[in-house]
Structures are given as structure tokens and as C-alpha cells.
Design a protein around this motif. Structure first.
Motif, PDB file in Angstrom:
ATOM      1  N   GLU A  11      -7.636  -6.079  -3.697  1.00  0.00           N
ATOM      2  CA  GLU A  11      -7.080  -4.747  -3.918  1.00  0.00           C
ATOM      3  C   GLU A  11      -6.762  -4.534  -5.398  1.00  0.00           C
ATOM      4  OE1 GLU A  11      -4.079  -3.464  -1.262  1.00  0.00           O
ATOM      5  OE2 GLU A  11      -5.164  -4.111   0.527  1.00  0.00           O
ATOM      6  N   ASP A  60       1.868   7.380  -6.957  1.00  0.00           N
ATOM      7  CA  ASP A  60       1.008   8.491  -7.338  1.00  0.00           C
ATOM      8  C   ASP A  60       1.862   9.662  -7.830  1.00  0.00           C
ATOM      9  OD1 ASP A  60      -1.182   7.082  -6.815  1.00  0.00           O
ATOM     10  OD2 ASP A  60      -1.581   7.951  -4.846  1.00  0.00           O
ATOM     11  N   ARG A  77       2.149   1.775  -3.434  1.00  0.00           N
ATOM     12  CA  ARG A  77       1.173   2.328  -4.366  1.00  0.00           C
ATOM     13  C   ARG A  77       0.994   3.832  -4.163  1.00  0.00           C
ATOM     14  NH1 ARG A  77      -3.737  -0.759  -3.533  1.00  0.00           N
ATOM     15  NH2 ARG A  77      -2.255  -2.206  -2.614  1.00  0.00           N
ATOM     16  N   GLU A  93      -9.982  -4.016  -7.405  1.00  0.00           N
ATOM     17  CA  GLU A  93     -10.471  -2.656  -7.205  1.00  0.00           C
ATOM     18  C   GLU A  93      -9.749  -1.690  -8.146  1.00  0.00           C
ATOM     19  OE1 GLU A  93     -10.438  -1.524  -3.034  1.00  0.00           O
ATOM     20  OE2 GLU A  93     -10.438   0.575  -3.671  1.00  0.00           O
ATOM     21  N   TYR A  94      -8.426  -1.843  -8.184  1.00  0.00           N
ATOM     22  CA  TYR A  94      -7.629  -0.968  -9.043  1.00  0.00           C
ATOM     23  C   TYR A  94      -8.005  -1.132 -10.515  1.00  0.00           C
ATOM     24  CZ  TYR A  94      -3.613   0.571 -11.777  1.00  0.00           C
ATOM     25  OH  TYR A  94      -2.823   1.159 -12.715  1.00  0.00           O
ATOM     26  N   SER A 104      -6.833 -10.359 -12.176  1.00  0.00           N
ATOM     27  CA  SER A 104      -6.226 -10.280 -10.847  1.00  0.00           C
ATOM     28  C   SER A 104      -5.779 -11.646 -10.371  1.00  0.00           C
ATOM     29  CB  SER A 104      -7.208  -9.714  -9.833  1.00  0.00           C
ATOM     30  OG  SER A 104      -7.675  -8.483 -10.248  1.00  0.00           O
ATOM     31  N   ILE A 109       2.788   1.278 -12.022  1.00  0.00           N
ATOM     32  CA  ILE A 109       2.274   0.568 -10.844  1.00  0.00           C
ATOM     33  C   ILE A 109       2.722  -0.877 -10.853  1.00  0.00           C
ATOM     34  CG2 ILE A 109       0.086   0.003 -11.981  1.00  0.00           C
ATOM     35  CD1 ILE A 109      -1.199   0.123  -9.226  1.00  0.00           C
ATOM     36  N   GLU A 153      -9.784   2.184 -11.706  1.00  0.00           N
ATOM     37  CA  GLU A 153      -8.814   3.060 -12.372  1.00  0.00           C
ATOM     38  C   GLU A 153      -8.684   2.732 -13.856  1.00  0.00           C
ATOM     39  OE1 GLU A 153      -6.364   5.077 -10.233  1.00  0.00           O
ATOM     40  OE2 GLU A 153      -7.920   4.799  -8.713  1.00  0.00           O
ATOM     41  N   SER A 205       5.081  -2.204  -7.757  1.00  0.00           N
ATOM     42  CA  SER A 205       4.483  -3.230  -6.905  1.00  0.00           C
ATOM     43  C   SER A 205       5.320  -4.496  -6.887  1.00  0.00           C
ATOM     44  CB  SER A 205       3.071  -3.559  -7.384  1.00  0.00           C
ATOM     45  OG  SER A 205       2.236  -2.426  -7.261  1.00  0.00           O
ATOM     46  N   ARG A 265       0.838  -1.198   0.000  1.00  0.00           N
ATOM     47  CA  ARG A 265       0.000   0.000   0.000  1.00  0.00           C
ATOM     48  C   ARG A 265       0.878   1.254   0.000  1.00  0.00           C
ATOM     49  NH1 ARG A 265      -4.285  -1.104   4.276  1.00  0.00           N
ATOM     50  NH2 ARG A 265      -4.426  -3.052   3.082  1.00  0.00           N
TER      51      ARG A 265
END
Lengths: 209, 209
Positions: free
Chosen positions: A140, A88, A84, A143-144, A160, A93, A148, A97, A81
Motif C-alpha cells: 500500500e 484527504d 488515509r 502504491e502511494y 517502503s 499522511i 502520488e 498514519s 485505510r
DNA sequence: GAATTCAGCGTACAGGTGTTAGCTGATCTT
DNA sequence: AAGATCAGCTAACACCTGTACGCTGAATTC
């Protein structure tokens, strides 16, 4: 520390030996032995307490093991986290990661091995615990990808799941490997994840048209 | 049988109890215990021989374990090769291979669990052995992708590695699962492999243009 | 200040472990 | 037919295992 002051001398000391037990277990895990062949007595010995005192902290070795799994997953997720948030300010990413992940594996080989090992071993309870951790990562990532990147729910899920499988599997490849080889594995993993992403992208396009 | 006749009564009997030992080990593996917490004495007991006679067949438990890993990989590869011959009469290679693989996992859960578990556990020698098995699969897949599908060496390698990781990882998901769920996992895995294939295809096109 | 709690200890037990040494008797060799 | 081989056996060893029981003394509560 701050928290410990309000805890009282007694509870403070208890927490300390609890940590000692956890650390002892991790140490013995770093050796060639798997968790299942870890002995209560040896762990207690390394923690500097009598074998029987072990029971003041855990009902049995399995309870200790589950604690280790939980802690491992937690720190790894926190790490990712943080990573990530860093991206920004710019950066890929995927790259950030995966590099973070590989660094974690290098730094915490013993405990990461526990995670992977117990995924396929021992009691069902253990496997469930590990699976739960993997689900966290997957969630997670989903979600991304959905929010996004605008993927459909189904495609985000499929993607995922595949990525988590590839990345954790690559983590296992890092065990008997030096730093330069680890970087190579990281690089290869990045490319593989991009392969999946590209496949998902192509699938989306095909569906839209 | 034919071979056994030429082997002499003595060697024949020896081979028989050797198999008994291997089977005993596999049986005890099916339970919740991992290989590392298997005992020589119990294995010998189940095989119906004295503990000390174990040494007439293996130097120690690890040698037995490595034998198990080898055998597991061998039979799985034979199975997949048979499956691939079957698809020459039509059918998707991805689908048939993965369905065969999943069926194997369902039929030989214990020994497949050994494979996955020892990949991340115990001695380096064990890990090497399992890694060698995974390499076999990867190699066969590379060959197919390069020769039949015309992928570049690099892209075939990247792709195969990712696919092996996904498929074996999916195998691990089948442990605590009933038949219908297993079919779902197989289906999902097929789609994921197709995702990778599509990504590789897109990459190839991008490079060519 | 007295009563309670409880982390850690020592002792002890029953049972399991891997491995050594040496014997036996069927099978194989010559 | 005589001798060598060797799979499997029994007995014994030193050691490690988890856990039950009851004690102690410091921290905590009242």
C-alpha cells in the motif's frame, strides 16, 4: 447480527464460542506469556468449554494462532485505510498514519505483540503469515509513493521497506511505556520516516540531474 | 585454559557443565521451538546431567535465557568492533558492518532469533535485557556519527536509532532464506542505510543554511 | 414426525513438567 | 590427616499437558 439470523441457531452458537476461544487466547496473551506457552486446556477453560470441545473449532492451537495473526493484520489495515481517507481533508499522511498505528498498538498490545513475536518465532508457517501482513503494508505504501509522489518503482520499494521496518520496530518499543513516552516515540518515528523520505528525495534528484 | 588452571579442578568442571547447559539450550533453540517452550529437563538431559543438577548453575530457565541474551550481544558487538578496525585499512563502514552483521545472523541463527524474539516477548526483564543490547549498538553508532561525521547530537541519535531498527529488522528477514537471497537482503539494507544517511545529510544542510 | 447431524461433555490415559529432600564422593581447606 | 564443601545423583511428589473414545440432546433435514 443481520448475518447471524440467516445462519441458524446452531451455527450462530458455534460462531459465538469460536469468538469466545479467540478472546480467551487474546486475554491470556495480554499476560506475560507468549503464544507458544499457551495451553489448549487453559484457553478452553477461559472460554467456558470442555478441553475436548476445542477441536470442534480448530484442529490445534496453531490454527487458532494463525487466525489471530490474520485478524490482527486485517483490523490494523482497515484502521490505516480509514486514517488515509481522513487525511484527504488535509493533514500530513506520515503523521496521521503513524499516530493511528501507535494508537492501535496501545489499544491492542497483546495481539500486536503476537504479530511481532511470531514474525521471528515458532513455525515457518507463522512467520510466513506475519510476513504476508507486512507485505500488505509495504504494498500500500509503495502504491502511494509511486502514484502520488512519483517515485520510481525501485526507490518506492526501497523506501517502503525501510519505513515499514522502522515503524513496526518502533511499535515494539511501546510495550513497556506510558502514554507520554508513547507520544515521544511516535514523534521520533515521524521524524525518522521523514529522514528516509528526504533521503529518497535527494537520491531521486541526484539521479535526474 | 590458562585461567582454568588457576581455577581448580572443581570449578573447572563446573564451568564445563555450565557451558554444556548453555550449548544444549542453544541447540534446542535451533529447532522450531522458541525459548519459552524449552524445558529444564530436556536441556539438562542434552547437557548430560540430572534435571536437579541444573539448579547448581542457574536458579531457573529464565536466568539461563538472560545469560544467552548477554552472550549473544557480546559476541556480536566484538565481531562488529573487529570489522570496524578492519575498515581503517579502507572500505565503506556501512558495507563492512552490515555484511559482518548478516554473516553473524547466518552463523548464529538460533541465538539471534532468541534476541529478536525475546525483544517482544516473555518477561519484562527479558525485554529490558535485549533493549540494553540494542542500546549498545546505537551508542557505538552515535559516537561514530558525531565524532567522525560531525553530526549534531540530536541528528546522530535519530539516525542511529533508525539504522539499528532497519538492520535488526533485516536480520529477521534472513531466517527462511538461502545464501544468495541473504546477500540480496544485505545489499538492500546497505542501500536503505545510505538512504537514511543521505536524508540526515540533507537535513543538516537545510539547517545550516 | 422420524432420521441425521454435530457442539459440547465426561472420563481416562500416557507422558511430560518443575521442584523438594536427602545421599554420595571427590575436591578443597585448614 | 580430618573436616567442610558442594556438583551431581536418585527417588518421589503433585500437577499439568494433549488427545482418544463414546455419549447426549438439541438443532436441522428430509
Amino acid at each position: 447480527m443481520e448475518k447471524a439470523q440467516t445462519l441458524g441457531v446452531r451455527a450462530q452458537q458455534k460462531e459465538k464460542t469460536r469468538r469466545a476461544l479467540i478472546n480467551a487466547a487474546m486475554n491470556q496473551l495480554s499476560a506475560e506469556t507468549g503464544f507458544s506457552s499457551l495451553s489448549l486446556r487453559e484457553v478452553a477453560r477461559e472460554a467456558g468449554i470442555a478441553p475436548t470441545s476445542f477441536y470442534r473449532h480448530f484442529r490445534n492451537m496453531d490454527e487458532l494462532g494463525l487466525t489471530l495473526v490474520d485478524e490482527c493484520g486485517l483490523t490494523l489495515r482497515q484502521l490505516l485505510r480509514q486514517a488515509r481517507q481522513r487525511i484527504d481533508k488535509g493533514g500530513s499522511i506520515i503523521r496521521v498514519s503513524i499516530e493511528t498505528f501507535m494508537q492501535f498498538v496501545a489499544d491492542n498490545t497483546a495481539i500486536f505483540r503476537l504479530l511481532l513475536q511470531e514474525r521471528t518465532g515458532r513455525s515457518r508457517e507463522f512467520r510466513k503469515a506475519v510476513e504476508r501482513e507486512l507485505e500488505h503494508f509495504k504494498a500500500e505504501l509503495i502504491e502511494y509513493l509511486r502514484d502520488e509522489q512519483g517515485f520510481s518503482a525501485r526507490l518506492a520499494d526501497l523506501q517502503s521497506d525501510a519505513i515499514v521496518k522502522i515503524v513496526f520496530s518502533a511499535g515494539a518499543d511501546c510495550f513497556d511505556v506510558d502514554d507520554t513516552q508513547r507520544l515521544q516515540i511516535a514523534e521520533q518515528t515521524i521524524q525518522q520516516v521523514r529522514l528516509v523520505a528526504r533521503g529518497a528525495e535527494a537520491t531521486r534528484r541526484a539521479k535526474v540531474e
